[in-house]
Design a protein around this motif. Structure first.
Motif, PDB file in Angstrom:
ATOM      1  N   LEU A 177      33.471  61.796  54.798  1.00 45.46           N
ATOM      2  CA  LEU A 177      33.035  63.100  54.294  1.00 45.46           C
ATOM      3  C   LEU A 177      32.079  62.940  53.114  1.00 45.46           C
ATOM      4  CD1 LEU A 177      33.264  66.111  54.719  1.00 45.46           C
ATOM      5  CD2 LEU A 177      35.217  66.123  53.187  1.00 45.46           C
ATOM      6  N   LEU A 192      34.043  69.158  50.209  1.00 47.51           N
ATOM      7  CA  LEU A 192      34.605  67.860  49.829  1.00 47.51           C
ATOM      8  C   LEU A 192      35.798  68.037  48.889  1.00 47.51           C
ATOM      9  CD1 LEU A 192      34.518  64.776  49.819  1.00 47.51           C
ATOM     10  CD2 LEU A 192      32.821  64.913  47.988  1.00 47.51           C
ATOM     11  N   VAL A 225      38.794  69.427  50.965  1.00 49.89           N
ATOM     12  CA  VAL A 225      39.364  68.415  51.859  1.00 49.89           C
ATOM     13  C   VAL A 225      40.120  67.354  51.066  1.00 49.89           C
ATOM     14  CG1 VAL A 225      38.777  66.554  53.481  1.00 49.89           C
ATOM     15  CG2 VAL A 225      37.725  68.801  53.737  1.00 49.89           C
ATOM     16  N   CYS A 254      28.402  64.355  53.142  1.00 48.65           N
ATOM     17  CA  CYS A 254      27.893  65.246  52.092  1.00 48.65           C
ATOM     18  C   CYS A 254      26.582  64.718  51.527  1.00 48.65           C
ATOM     19  CB  CYS A 254      28.923  65.403  50.979  1.00 48.65           C
ATOM     20  SG  CYS A 254      30.290  66.496  51.415  1.00 48.65           S
TER      21      CYS A 254
END
Length: 193
Positions: A5, A47, A50, A9
């Protein structure tokens, strides 16, 4: 999953930046380009969410969570600056905008000092997020990795501070500009006539 992730990003940041600038300057759609650029903070929000969910579901706090906090801190401190910097270069290259300014001497040292302040902001945001994650995990979890990332953020501030200081101590002179002493020492040019 957190590392993937973070990479997503970062890639998403540059893709949205390129798309937003292309829409703004190449497609002559400045409002649409601005909307695309405004979507970038959503990546960091995803982000953050998560990462919190990962910790909530019992994942041990480790280096991935620390890296996520530092990445979010970096984006908070440098995101707008990076967009503005790339926008200026893109406008110059593709839309006839002014040439970006090159800084020399004291102006460059001042600029580097401002960048160091951004690094301090990055470290403060990262340290705060890491502390919140430590409290979120609670006494039952191992949070040594999160504390190590807080120290890493401080080390980054220190190293960048030394680098910024070198620009003050050893100032680079503008190669296109001569001093009055150099002008006086230069022999007079002959004129035709």
């Amino acid at each position: 999953m957190i590392v993937v992730l973070i990479v997503a990003c970062e890639v998403g940041f540059w893709v949205l930046l390129a798309l937003g600038l292309a829409l703004r300057y190449l497609a002559r759609m400045p409002r649409t380009g601005a909307v695309v650029l405004l979507m970038e903070p959503l990546l960091e929000l995803v982000l953050l969410i998560v990462t919190a969910i990962d910790l909530k579901n019992g994942a041990p706090a480790d280096w991935k969570h620390g890296l996520a906090a530092v990445y979010i801190g970096f984006t908070v401190a440098y995101g707008h600056y990076t967009i503005k910097w790339v926008d200026g270069h893109f406008a110059h290259r593709f839309a006839g905008g002014p040439r970006p300014v090159k800084r020399y001497g004291l102006a460059r040292a001042k600029h580097e000092g401002k960048l160091w302040v951004r690094t301090v902001v990055m470290a403060a945001v990262a340290a705060a997020l890491l502390q919140l994650a430590t409290w979120y995990v609670g006494d039952g979890g191992d949070t040594r990795s999160l504390h190590e990332w807080q120290l890493t953020a401080l080390r980054i501030v220190a190293v960048h501070g030394v680098i910024a200081l070198t620009y003050l101590i050893w100032q680079k002179k503008d190669p296109g500009r001569t001093t009055a002493d150099e002008e006086a020492a230069r022999p007079p040019q002959k004129t035709l006539g």
